[in-house]
Design a protein around this motif. Structure first.
Motif, PDB file in Angstrom:
ATOM      1  N   ASP A   1      -2.640  -9.880  -8.545  1.00  0.00           N
ATOM      2  CA  ASP A   1      -1.583 -10.891  -8.773  1.00  0.00           C
ATOM      3  C   ASP A   1      -0.958 -11.312  -7.449  1.00  0.00           C
ATOM      4  O   ASP A   1      -0.690 -12.497  -7.227  1.00  0.00           O
ATOM      5  CB  ASP A   1      -0.485 -10.326  -9.702  1.00  0.00           C
ATOM      6  CG  ASP A   1      -0.935 -10.318 -11.158  1.00  0.00           C
ATOM      7  OD1 ASP A   1      -1.914 -11.038 -11.475  1.00  0.00           O
ATOM      8  OD2 ASP A   1      -0.325  -9.598 -11.960  1.00  0.00           O
ATOM      9  N   ARG A   2      -0.743 -10.345  -6.573  1.00  0.00           N
ATOM     10  CA  ARG A   2      -0.140 -10.682  -5.267  1.00  0.00           C
ATOM     11  C   ARG A   2      -1.080 -11.552  -4.442  1.00  0.00           C
ATOM     12  O   ARG A   2      -0.656 -12.476  -3.747  1.00  0.00           O
ATOM     13  CB  ARG A   2       0.221  -9.398  -4.512  1.00  0.00           C
ATOM     14  CG  ARG A   2       1.427  -8.687  -5.150  1.00  0.00           C
ATOM     15  CD  ARG A   2       1.739  -7.387  -4.454  1.00  0.00           C
ATOM     16  NE  ARG A   2       2.075  -7.573  -3.050  1.00  0.00           N
ATOM     17  CZ  ARG A   2       2.063  -6.615  -2.143  1.00  0.00           C
ATOM     18  NH1 ARG A   2       1.722  -5.377  -2.489  1.00  0.00           N
ATOM     19  NH2 ARG A   2       2.373  -6.860  -0.897  1.00  0.00           N
TER      20      ARG A   2
ATOM     21  N   ARG B   1      -3.409 -13.581  -5.719  1.00  0.00           N
ATOM     22  CA  ARG B   1      -3.388 -14.904  -6.356  1.00  0.00           C
ATOM     23  C   ARG B   1      -2.181 -15.711  -5.873  1.00  0.00           C
ATOM     24  O   ARG B   1      -2.297 -16.892  -5.557  1.00  0.00           O
ATOM     25  CB  ARG B   1      -3.289 -14.759  -7.882  1.00  0.00           C
ATOM     26  CG  ARG B   1      -4.630 -14.655  -8.550  1.00  0.00           C
ATOM     27  CD  ARG B   1      -4.501 -14.774 -10.076  1.00  0.00           C
ATOM     28  NE  ARG B   1      -5.625 -14.093 -10.682  1.00  0.00           N
ATOM     29  CZ  ARG B   1      -5.591 -12.847 -11.154  1.00  0.00           C
ATOM     30  NH1 ARG B   1      -4.466 -12.158 -11.151  1.00  0.00           N
ATOM     31  NH2 ARG B   1      -6.670 -12.304 -11.656  1.00  0.00           N
TER      32      ARG B   1
ATOM     33  N   SER C   1      -6.666  -3.108  -8.355  1.00  0.00           N
ATOM     34  CA  SER C   1      -5.293  -3.043  -8.874  1.00  0.00           C
ATOM     35  C   SER C   1      -4.853  -4.410  -9.389  1.00  0.00           C
ATOM     36  O   SER C   1      -4.911  -5.406  -8.660  1.00  0.00           O
ATOM     37  CB  SER C   1      -4.368  -2.546  -7.755  1.00  0.00           C
ATOM     38  OG  SER C   1      -3.119  -3.177  -7.834  1.00  0.00           O
ATOM     39  N   ALA C   2      -4.414  -4.447 -10.665  1.00  0.00           N
ATOM     40  CA  ALA C   2      -3.993  -5.720 -11.274  1.00  0.00           C
ATOM     41  C   ALA C   2      -2.809  -6.302 -10.513  1.00  0.00           C
ATOM     42  O   ALA C   2      -2.710  -7.510 -10.292  1.00  0.00           O
ATOM     43  CB  ALA C   2      -3.633  -5.497 -12.740  1.00  0.00           C
ATOM     44  N   GLU C   3      -1.914  -5.418 -10.073  1.00  0.00           N
ATOM     45  CA  GLU C   3      -0.732  -5.870  -9.333  1.00  0.00           C
ATOM     46  C   GLU C   3      -1.146  -6.506  -7.995  1.00  0.00           C
ATOM     47  O   GLU C   3      -0.653  -7.573  -7.615  1.00  0.00           O
ATOM     48  CB  GLU C   3       0.172  -4.655  -9.097  1.00  0.00           C
ATOM     49  CG  GLU C   3       1.515  -5.020  -8.518  1.00  0.00           C
ATOM     50  CD  GLU C   3       2.231  -3.798  -7.924  1.00  0.00           C
ATOM     51  OE1 GLU C   3       2.041  -2.679  -8.438  1.00  0.00           O
ATOM     52  OE2 GLU C   3       2.965  -3.997  -6.939  1.00  0.00           O
ATOM     53  N   ASN C   4      -2.090  -5.842  -7.316  1.00  0.00           N
ATOM     54  CA  ASN C   4      -2.561  -6.399  -6.037  1.00  0.00           C
ATOM     55  C   ASN C   4      -3.284  -7.735  -6.236  1.00  0.00           C
ATOM     56  O   ASN C   4      -3.164  -8.641  -5.418  1.00  0.00           O
ATOM     57  CB  ASN C   4      -3.483  -5.406  -5.329  1.00  0.00           C
ATOM     58  CG  ASN C   4      -2.696  -4.315  -4.632  1.00  0.00           C
ATOM     59  OD1 ASN C   4      -1.466  -4.355  -4.622  1.00  0.00           O
ATOM     60  ND2 ASN C   4      -3.402  -3.354  -4.062  1.00  0.00           N
TER      61      ASN C   4
ATOM     62  N   LEU D   1      -0.874  -6.271   2.292  1.00  0.00           N
ATOM     63  CA  LEU D   1      -1.535  -6.086   1.006  1.00  0.00           C
ATOM     64  C   LEU D   1      -2.898  -5.473   1.305  1.00  0.00           C
ATOM     65  O   LEU D   1      -3.590  -5.939   2.207  1.00  0.00           O
ATOM     66  CB  LEU D   1      -1.680  -7.454   0.320  1.00  0.00           C
ATOM     67  CG  LEU D   1      -2.426  -7.524  -1.012  1.00  0.00           C
ATOM     68  CD1 LEU D   1      -1.775  -6.640  -2.058  1.00  0.00           C
ATOM     69  CD2 LEU D   1      -2.463  -8.979  -1.498  1.00  0.00           C
TER      70      LEU D   1
END
Ligand code: 5GP
Ligand code: MN
Length: 343
Positions: A9-10, A12, A4-7, A135
């Motif tokens: 980012d989180r 990072r 997941s791109a959102e995960n 997460l």
């Protein structure tokens, strides 16, 4: 594997602050995937400048002793200096690798709740992750947690950051959790990952020998004893079980890891559908389950032995005597078969 791109980012963002104190946790009776994913992820985080402590509840099997960095893994059960509790108390961030619920840490579970409120990031491939993580990278479609870690490293920093030591650690998990590339979830992506690890300098025959051909004479004799004397077949020879009592384990000078792989062996019989191994511990009996194809031992373990895992490899516990545990197993198998779960 689709991350997941959102995960990402989180993740990072969590790692963007410099010099974080990070604890990596893995499951009770840590196996090649637990240790391999911890060591590789620890090295990746250290390369970013973070300080990392790996903690496991109890000792890993001796055939993993050769793995680079394993001496720094803190074994909570024998941690007389309190390194684990100190690291937890100081932690800014926790990673939970190769398990899906804090309860799987068993003797270490309470120390987590009591010593840290740091965010918890799950990196795992077991079914049904608990909702207790801040997460989650939960990928039951992956054959190992090491493969999830590989994909995370690839997505976050690129595979050029994988050192030979990290590649060795990752390969141990890819190899052991797939039964040396024989079980399900063998995707083209997995073999591409193996190709990259070879490019990073791993020597597959050496790793294979270090893990699979490093047992003691006692273990070889114990294996013969278990298959010859303890393997029982039920359900017209389609279901098997084996057991080891504490007295039998003493007789063969049992060491943690010696029974690794025993439970798989009855599945070499063509018509075998499901097998179990019952291993006596001081306070309970550890149950290991394996199956072929559509037979779902994750469901069986959840229903009858307070456990879980994967569809074809699961485990649990019994707080009864060995005799009673076996009786319960035989009855449970009969019920499971009557409901059509054995095909
Ligand atoms: P093993 O038989 O190799 O110990 O475990 C096989 C699989 O079942 C692993 O994926 C492991 O995480 C899972 N497993 C083993 N014991 C338990 C348990 O007591 N509870 C749960 N939930 N899973 C377990
Ligand atoms: Mn695993």
């Amino acid at each position: 594997m689709k991350l997941s791109a959102e995960n990402l980012d989180r993740l990072r963002a969590l790692l963007s602050e410099p010099a974080r104190r990070i604890v990596l946790l893995s499951h009770t009776n840590p196996d090649g995937d637990a240790v391999g994913s911890s060591l590789a992820w620890a090295a990746a985080l250290r390369a970013l400048g973070h300080s990392v402590t790996c903690i496991v509840p109890n000792k890993y099997p001796y055939f993993l002793d050769w793995m680079p960095g394993i001496d720094e893994v803190v074994v909570f059960k024998t941690d007389a200096e309190g390194r684990a509790v100190r690291a937890l108390a100081e932690a800014d961030l926790l990673f939970c690798l190769d398990f899906n619920a804090i309860s799987r840490l068993e003797i270490l579970s309470e120390a987590i709740g009591a010593n840290t409120a740091a965010p918890r990031v799950l990196i795992d491939h077991h079914l049904a992750p608990a909702p207790e993580f801040d997460l989650s990278f939960s990928h039951p479609e992956a054959s190992s947690t090491c493969f999830v870690v590989y994909c995370l490293i690839e997505a976050l920093w690129g595979t050029a950051t994988i050192t030979r030591e990290m590649a060795e650690a990752l390969y141990v998990g890819l190899m052991t959790d797939t039964g040396n590339f024989a079980f399900s979830s063998l995707t083209p992506e997995l073999f591409r990952a193996v190709a990259v690890l070879v490019e990073r300098g791993i020597r597959i025959p050496d790793i294979h020998n270090s893990v699979y051909n490093a047992y003691t004479e006692d273990r070889a004799r114990l294996f013969g004893y278990v298959i010859n004397r303890k393997m029982q077949l039920i359900e017209q020879g389609t279901v098997a079980y084996m057991s080891l009592t504490e007295a039998e384990m003493r007789r063969f000078r049992f060491q943690q890891g010696d029974s690794e792989g025993f439970v798989n062996y009855p599945l070499t019989i063509k018509k075998m559908k499901m097998t179990a191994m019952f291993l006596a511990h001081r306070k309970f009996i550890r149950v290991s389950l394996r199956s072929r194809g559509e037979v779902d031992v994750n469901l069986f373990a959840r229903r009858y032995f307070e456990g879980g895992g994967h569809k074809n490899a699961a485990g649990g516990k019994s707080f009864d005597t060995m005799e009673r545990t076996i009786e319960r197993y035989v009855a449970a198998v009969r019920e499971f078969a009557a409901e059509g779960h054995l095909g």
